[in-house]
Design an enzyme around this catalytic site. Structure first.
Site, PDB file in Angstrom:
ATOM      1  N   THR A  70      68.134  79.386  47.874  1.00 55.19           N
ATOM      2  CA  THR A  70      68.788  80.464  48.631  1.00 55.19           C
ATOM      3  C   THR A  70      67.785  81.590  48.871  1.00 55.19           C
ATOM      4  OG1 THR A  70      70.922  79.890  47.680  1.00 55.19           O
ATOM      5  CG2 THR A  70      70.741  82.088  48.634  1.00 55.19           C
ATOM      6  N   ASN A 149      73.402  67.887  52.301  1.00 51.90           N
ATOM      7  CA  ASN A 149      73.991  67.869  50.955  1.00 51.90           C
ATOM      8  C   ASN A 149      75.360  67.213  50.916  1.00 51.90           C
ATOM      9  OD1 ASN A 149      73.968  70.483  52.436  1.00 51.90           O
ATOM     10  ND2 ASN A 149      75.632  70.986  51.042  1.00 51.90           N
ATOM     11  N   GLN A 177      67.838  68.719  48.808  1.00 53.78           N
ATOM     12  CA  GLN A 177      68.505  67.467  48.429  1.00 53.78           C
ATOM     13  C   GLN A 177      67.574  66.265  48.522  1.00 53.78           C
ATOM     14  OE1 GLN A 177      71.340  67.272  46.952  1.00 53.78           O
ATOM     15  NE2 GLN A 177      72.198  69.280  47.354  1.00 53.78           N
ATOM     16  N   CYS A 318      79.552  74.882  47.148  1.00 51.06           N
ATOM     17  CA  CYS A 318      79.566  76.282  47.570  1.00 51.06           C
ATOM     18  C   CYS A 318      80.796  76.600  48.405  1.00 51.06           C
ATOM     19  CB  CYS A 318      78.312  76.622  48.354  1.00 51.06           C
ATOM     20  SG  CYS A 318      76.838  76.239  47.432  1.00 51.06           S
TER      21      CYS A 318
HETATM   22  N1  PLP Z   1      70.104  73.993  50.414  1.00 52.46           N
HETATM   23  C1  PLP Z   1      70.800  72.901  50.066  1.00 52.46           C
HETATM   24  C2  PLP Z   1      70.751  71.684  50.937  1.00 52.46           C
HETATM   25  C3  PLP Z   1      71.568  72.892  48.898  1.00 52.46           C
HETATM   26  O1  PLP Z   1      72.277  71.807  48.566  1.00 52.46           O
HETATM   27  C4  PLP Z   1      71.578  74.077  48.100  1.00 52.46           C
HETATM   28  C5  PLP Z   1      72.440  74.134  46.896  1.00 52.46           C
HETATM   29  O2  PLP Z   1      73.642  73.950  46.941  1.00 52.46           O
HETATM   30  C6  PLP Z   1      70.826  75.181  48.501  1.00 52.46           C
HETATM   31  C7  PLP Z   1      70.106  75.100  49.670  1.00 52.46           C
HETATM   32  C8  PLP Z   1      70.780  76.423  47.669  1.00 52.46           C
HETATM   33  O3  PLP Z   1      69.953  76.180  46.543  1.00 52.46           O
HETATM   34  P1  PLP Z   1      69.940  77.123  45.266  1.00 52.46           P
HETATM   35  O4  PLP Z   1      71.121  76.762  44.442  1.00 52.46           O
HETATM   36  O5  PLP Z   1      68.634  76.812  44.595  1.00 52.46           O
HETATM   37  O6  PLP Z   1      69.961  78.538  45.754  1.00 52.46           O
END
Ligand code: PLP
Length: 369
Positions: A70, A149, A177, A318
Site C-alpha cells: 500500500t 488477488n 500476488q 480488504c
Molecule cells: N496489492 C495487492 C494485489 C494485494 O493483494 C494487496 C494486499 O491485499 C496489496 C496490494 C496491499 O499490500 P499490503 O498489505 O502490503 O499493503
C-alpha cells in the site's frame, strides 16, 4: 483448521517461525546506532538486501524497504514522483487492488487524468485498447497488477512493458500476488517500478519493498532520518526485513507445478458438483480459484464453511465487511447476484490435497441442502 485464504495473508513460513522463536527476541537494536549492536544489524540488513535483490533479479541499490505494498503504490503514485518522472497521465485497470484504485480516485480529485484500459469477462486486459491509450504522446505511467488477488489472472507484464517502453512511457507493477507463485525476474520483466509485500509470502506484517529502476529520480513521501538513503526514512525494522528475506527464500523452493496440478484437480471436482470457475480460460496463479455457486449467496457459504473451520473469502479481504459485490467481479461483467455468489479459494505454498477434498465434501453438502 483448513486455511484457504492465503491471498489475504499467509501464515509464517518455516524459516520465519524459527527466526521468531529463536532469534527475534535478541534483535532489538536500532540498525542506525553507531555502537556494535546496531552496526551488527546494519551489516546484516546490507546482506539481506543483496539476497533479496538476487532473488528478485535486480540491483540492491534499486530496492527500498518500507511498510508494504500500500505504501509502495501510494509512493509511486505520489504527485512528487509523478512530477519527478515527468508523468502527465496515468493508465490503469478497473480490476486493480484498492490500494491503487483509491489512490487513483484521490489523484483524479486533484485533477490528474486517469484512463482505464478495458478487460473482458475472462479478466484479460484488452491489449489493443492499451496500445491505443499509449498513443497519446503525453508521458503516461501504466500501473497494473501482475496477478489479480481475486481471480488469480496473470497479466503478460513483459509484453505490456514492451508496449509501454516502445511508446516512451513508464510501467509500475503491483507484483504482490505474483511473488512466490510464479517465476519472477525483474531484469526480465523490464518494469520501471514494482511493489512487493512480505505478509503474502509468510513474512511478518508491515514489511515490503519497492523496486525503482531509475532510483536517482525517485522522491520520498516521508522526510526524516537518512534511512534507506533518504528514500524512506524511519527506523528500520530489522526483524521484519529479515523475515521477508527468509520467507522469500522459503517460497523460492516451492514446487509450482504441484501447486498448479492441485488447482486443476480441485477445479475439476468443483465443476463436478455444479460450481463454475471464474476466468477459467485465462492464465492464472497456481494457488487461486474464484468460484461461482449458482443460486447461493457466497457470504452465507463462507459462514457455513467457517463453522467447519474451513476459511475462504468472498472477494478480497480488504473489501470484506462491505456487502457490495467486489469491484473485480463487477468489472468482469458479472451481475450483482452472480458476483455475490462467488467465493475465493487461495491455498498456501505447500497445499495438502486432503484439505481440498474436505472443502469439496462440505461444499457438496451445502450445495445439496
Ligand atoms: N496489492 C495487492 C494485489 C494485494 O493483494 C494487496 C494486499 O491485499 C496489496 C496490494 C496491499 O499490500 P499490503 O498489505 O502490503 O499493503
Amino acid at each position: 483448521m483448513i486455511y484457504l485464504d492465503h491471498n489475504a495473508t499467509s501464515p509464517y513460513s518455516v524459516s520465519v517461525k524459527n527466526f521468531i522463536k529463536n532469534e527475534m527476541i535478541d534483535a532489538w537494536a536500532n540498525p542506525s546506532s553507531e555502537h556494535a549492536e546496531g552496526g551488527k544489524l546494519a551489516n546484516e540488513i546490507k546482506l539481506i538486501r543483496s539476497e533479496i535483490a538476487d532473488a528478485l533479479d535486480c540491483s540492491s541499490k534499486s530496492l527500498i524497504f518500507n511498510s508494504g505494498a500500500t505504501e509502495s503504490i501510494n509512493t509511486v503514485l505520489s504527485e512528487d514522483n509523478l512530477s519527478s518522472f515527468g508523468v502527465k497521465r496515468i493508465i490503469s485497470s478497473a480490476m486493480e487492488h484498492h490500494a491503487t484504485l483509491d489512490r487513483l480516485k484521490y489523484l483524479e480529485s486533484k485533477g490528474w487524468e486517469v484512463a482505464y484500459v478495458e478487460n473482458d469477462r475472462e479478466g484479460r486486459i484488452n491489449r489493443d485498447h492499451l496500445k491505443n491509450l499509449l498513443q497519446d504522446p503525453r508521458k503516461a505511467l501504466l500501473t497494473i497488477l501482475y496477478a489479480n488477488n481475486e481471480t488469480g489472472v496473470i497479466n503478460p507484464i513483459k509484453e505490456f512493458a514492451n508496449d509501454v517502453h516502445s511508446a516512451e512511457h513508464l510501467i509500475h507493477v503491483d507484483a504482490v500476488q505474483a511473488l512466490g507463485k510464479i517465476k519472477l525476474s525483474l531484469s526480465d520483466l523490464d518494469a520501471d517500478f514494482a511493489s512487493f509485500s512480505g505478509h503474502k509470502i509468510g513474512a511478518l506484517k508491515g514489511i515490503g519493498c519497492l523496486y525503482v529502476s531509475d532510483i536517482k529520480s525517485f522522491k520520498p513521501i516521508l522526510h526524516g532520518g537518512g534511512q534507506e538513503r533518504g528514500y524512506r526514512p524511519g527506523t528500520l525494522n530489522y526483524s521484519a526485513i529479515k523475515s521477508f528475506m527468509l520467507a522469500l527464500k522459503d517460497v523460492m523452493t516451492i514446487d509450482l507445478e504441484r501447486m498448479h496440478e492441485i488447482r486443476v484437480k480441485l477445479e475439476k471436482e468443483l465443476k463436478g458438483i455444479g460450481i463454475d470457475i471464474n476466468c477459467e480460460s485465462s492464465e492464472r496463479l497456481p494457488n487461486t480459484t474464484s468460484i461461482m455457486i449458482p443460486n447461493h449467496v457466497g457470504r452465507e457459504i463462507l459462514y457455513q464453511l467457517s463453522r467447519k473451520n474451513i476459511y475462504v473469502s468472498t472477494g478480497s479481504a480488504c473489501s470484506s465487511g462491505s456487502f457490495e459485490p467486489s469491484h473485480v467481479l463487477k468489472s468482469l461483467g458479472l451481475s450483482k447476484d452472480e458476483a455475490n455468489s462467488c467465493l475465493r479459494i487461495s491455498f498456501g505454498f505447500n497445499p495438502v490435497y486432503e484439505e481440498m477434498h474436505e472443502l469439496i465434501t462440505s461444499l457438496t453438502e451445502i450445495v445439496k441442502s
